[in-house]
Scaffold this active site. Structure first.
Site, PDB file in Angstrom:
ATOM      1  N   GLY A  63       2.965  -1.321   4.295  1.00 18.67           N
ATOM      2  CA  GLY A  63       3.001   0.115   4.031  1.00 18.67           C
ATOM      3  C   GLY A  63       4.423   0.563   3.751  1.00 18.67           C
ATOM      4  O   GLY A  63       4.954   0.408   2.648  1.00 18.67           O
ATOM      5  N   GLY A  64       5.077   1.087   4.769  1.00 15.34           N
ATOM      6  CA  GLY A  64       6.414   1.680   4.624  1.00 15.34           C
ATOM      7  C   GLY A  64       7.409   0.818   3.861  1.00 15.34           C
ATOM      8  O   GLY A  64       8.106   1.304   2.957  1.00 15.34           O
ATOM      9  N   GLU A 113      -6.513   4.444   7.965  1.00 17.02           N
ATOM     10  CA  GLU A 113      -6.378   5.883   7.708  1.00 17.02           C
ATOM     11  C   GLU A 113      -7.654   6.450   7.083  1.00 17.02           C
ATOM     12  O   GLU A 113      -8.036   7.587   7.337  1.00 17.02           O
ATOM     13  CB  GLU A 113      -5.148   6.141   6.812  1.00 17.02           C
ATOM     14  CG  GLU A 113      -3.851   5.960   7.602  1.00 17.02           C
ATOM     15  CD  GLU A 113      -2.687   5.426   6.809  1.00 17.02           C
ATOM     16  OE1 GLU A 113      -2.681   5.539   5.574  1.00 17.02           O
ATOM     17  OE2 GLU A 113      -1.761   4.877   7.442  1.00 17.02           O
ATOM     18  N   ASN A 150       0.863  -1.178   0.000  1.00 19.24           N
ATOM     19  CA  ASN A 150       0.000   0.000   0.000  1.00 19.24           C
ATOM     20  C   ASN A 150       0.902   1.232   0.000  1.00 19.24           C
ATOM     21  O   ASN A 150       1.507   1.563   1.017  1.00 19.24           O
ATOM     22  CB  ASN A 150      -0.885  -0.027   1.256  1.00 19.24           C
ATOM     23  CG  ASN A 150      -1.709   1.238   1.410  1.00 19.24           C
ATOM     24  OD1 ASN A 150      -1.852   2.012   0.454  1.00 19.24           O
ATOM     25  ND2 ASN A 150      -2.242   1.449   2.595  1.00 19.24           N
ATOM     26  N   TRP A 151       0.981   1.874  -1.145  1.00 18.89           N
ATOM     27  CA  TRP A 151       1.915   3.004  -1.275  1.00 18.89           C
ATOM     28  C   TRP A 151       1.381   4.294  -0.656  1.00 18.89           C
ATOM     29  O   TRP A 151       2.091   5.285  -0.585  1.00 18.89           O
ATOM     30  CB  TRP A 151       2.241   3.239  -2.756  1.00 18.89           C
ATOM     31  CG  TRP A 151       3.038   2.125  -3.375  1.00 18.89           C
ATOM     32  CD1 TRP A 151       3.526   1.003  -2.742  1.00 18.89           C
ATOM     33  CD2 TRP A 151       3.446   2.012  -4.738  1.00 18.89           C
ATOM     34  NE1 TRP A 151       4.205   0.215  -3.636  1.00 18.89           N
ATOM     35  CE2 TRP A 151       4.176   0.816  -4.872  1.00 18.89           C
ATOM     36  CE3 TRP A 151       3.277   2.814  -5.876  1.00 18.89           C
ATOM     37  CZ2 TRP A 151       4.732   0.391  -6.078  1.00 18.89           C
ATOM     38  CZ3 TRP A 151       3.825   2.398  -7.085  1.00 18.89           C
ATOM     39  CH2 TRP A 151       4.543   1.196  -7.175  1.00 18.89           C
ATOM     40  N   GLU A 195      -5.321  -5.435  10.463  1.00 21.27           N
ATOM     41  CA  GLU A 195      -4.272  -4.461  10.724  1.00 21.27           C
ATOM     42  C   GLU A 195      -4.527  -3.770  12.065  1.00 21.27           C
ATOM     43  O   GLU A 195      -5.306  -2.799  12.121  1.00 21.27           O
ATOM     44  CB  GLU A 195      -4.246  -3.409   9.618  1.00 21.27           C
ATOM     45  CG  GLU A 195      -3.981  -3.976   8.239  1.00 21.27           C
ATOM     46  CD  GLU A 195      -3.415  -2.919   7.306  1.00 21.27           C
ATOM     47  OE1 GLU A 195      -2.275  -3.065   6.880  1.00 21.27           O
ATOM     48  OE2 GLU A 195      -4.103  -1.920   7.057  1.00 21.27           O
ATOM     49  N   HIS A 252      -9.172   0.916   5.006  1.00 23.55           N
ATOM     50  CA  HIS A 252      -7.880   1.113   5.665  1.00 23.55           C
ATOM     51  C   HIS A 252      -8.073   2.017   6.888  1.00 23.55           C
ATOM     52  O   HIS A 252      -8.905   2.931   6.861  1.00 23.55           O
ATOM     53  CB  HIS A 252      -6.878   1.736   4.689  1.00 23.55           C
ATOM     54  CG  HIS A 252      -5.489   1.728   5.236  1.00 23.55           C
ATOM     55  ND1 HIS A 252      -5.049   2.684   6.108  1.00 23.55           N
ATOM     56  CD2 HIS A 252      -4.471   0.849   5.081  1.00 23.55           C
ATOM     57  CE1 HIS A 252      -3.795   2.402   6.451  1.00 23.55           C
ATOM     58  NE2 HIS A 252      -3.421   1.295   5.844  1.00 23.55           N
TER      59      HIS A 252
HETATM   60  C1  PEP Z   1      -0.561  -0.084   6.192  1.00 26.62           C
HETATM   61  O1  PEP Z   1      -0.639   1.127   6.063  1.00 26.62           O
HETATM   62  O2  PEP Z   1      -1.457  -0.815   5.751  1.00 26.62           O
HETATM   63  C2  PEP Z   1       0.593  -0.637   6.894  1.00 26.62           C
HETATM   64  C3  PEP Z   1       0.548  -1.881   7.255  1.00 26.62           C
HETATM   65  O3  PEP Z   1       1.642   0.228   7.094  1.00 26.62           O
HETATM   66  P1  PEP Z   1       3.072  -0.140   7.719  1.00 26.62           P
HETATM   67  O4  PEP Z   1       3.528  -1.428   7.069  1.00 26.62           O
HETATM   68  O5  PEP Z   1       3.940   1.007   7.393  1.00 26.62           O
HETATM   69  O6  PEP Z   1       2.859  -0.323   9.190  1.00 26.62           O
END
Ligand code: PEP
Length: 252
Positions: A236-237, A99, A9-10, A169, A97
């Site tokens: 994510g990151g 966010e 997930n960019w 998540e 998500h």
């Molecule tokens: C995400 O945003 O779905 C996520 C899992 O981010 P990160 O891997 O950066 O925790």
């Protein structure tokens, strides 16, 4: 048999040039991997979907959307519909998500509408959910997850589950560097699978891929993915760097 999935997930990262470079890099680094039952997915921003799809052509990389609006069209400035995604060849969309839920006010009810709109357009859904830190501290996490699933997805018929991927998540682990332990992930994934079995059938429970998301990185991916009910990750990151994302794909 359910698929293994590594999905990047960019978020709101990567301009057009960076999108091209990242897809190219991932493509090159996974070319020789034996990805038998493993799907590799990337989710760029809306404006870069077509570019990423072009760059991913004739590779196994799937390009998906990060979100969509629940309406067909109309006065919703800045929004994108399922029909529009479908019209450019997008086949999968991420919904719910954390966010989107916390920063953009997406409630379970809105998400249920989005789920319906996506399925009406034959889009597959990667449905995200997970508890806040306070929920876990108060040992409410199972109830929270259960209600997110009940309110967002459990109105569906069993047949629709062919087009649903779940992504658990825990919000306290997203972008924080703090990961759920492999045991915590397994415990929740087993709980989710049991809910699916109780609400639907053993077949739905056994064939639905459940991804873990929250600070997955090359150093912890293998251990998390080794758990029997964890079918991959939403990243994510670490999906923004070719080497890290490729290492996570190798881990699966
Ligand atoms: C995400 O945003 O779905 C996520 C899992 O981010 P990160 O891997 O950066 O925790």
């Amino acid at each position: 048999m359910r698929s293994k999935i590594v999905a990047g997930n960019w978020k709101m990262n990567n301009d057009n040039k960076q999108t091209k470079a990242l897809v190219k890099g991932i493509r090159k680094s996974i070319k020789k991997l034996p990805l038998n039952n493993t799907r590799v997915i990337v989710a760029p921003t809306f404006v870069n979907l077509s570019t990423a799809m072009k760059r991913a052509k004739k590779s196994t990389i799937e390009v998906v959307a990060q979100n969509m609006h629940q309406s067909k069209n109309g006065a919703f400035t800045g929004e994108i519909s399922a029909e529009m995604l479908k019209s450019i060849g997008v086949k999968t969309v991420i919904l719910g998500h954390s966010e989107r839920r916390s920063l953009f006010g997406e409630t379970d009810a809105i998400l249920a509408e989005k789920v319906n709109a996506a399925l009406e357009n034959e889009l597959e859904i990667i449905f995200c959910f997970g508890e806040q830190l306070a929920d876990r501290k108060s040992e409410n996490h199972f109830d929270v997850v259960k209600s997110q699933l009940e309110n967002g997805l459990f109105h569906l018929e069993a047949i629709s589950w062919n087009n649903i991927v779940l992504a658990y998540e825990p919000v306290w682990a997203i972008g924080t560097g703090e990961t759920a332990s492999p045991e915590q992930a397994q415990e929740m994934h087993a709980f989710i699978r049991k809910l699916l079995q109780e609400k639907y059938t053993t077949a739905v429970a056994d064939t639905t891929s459940i991804l873990y998301g929250g600070s997955v990185k090359p150093s912890n991916a293998e251990e998390i993915f080794s758990k029997k009910d964890v079918d991959g990750g939403l990243i994510g990151g670490a999906s923004l760097k070719v080497e890290d994302f490729a290492a996570i794909i190798k881990a699966i």
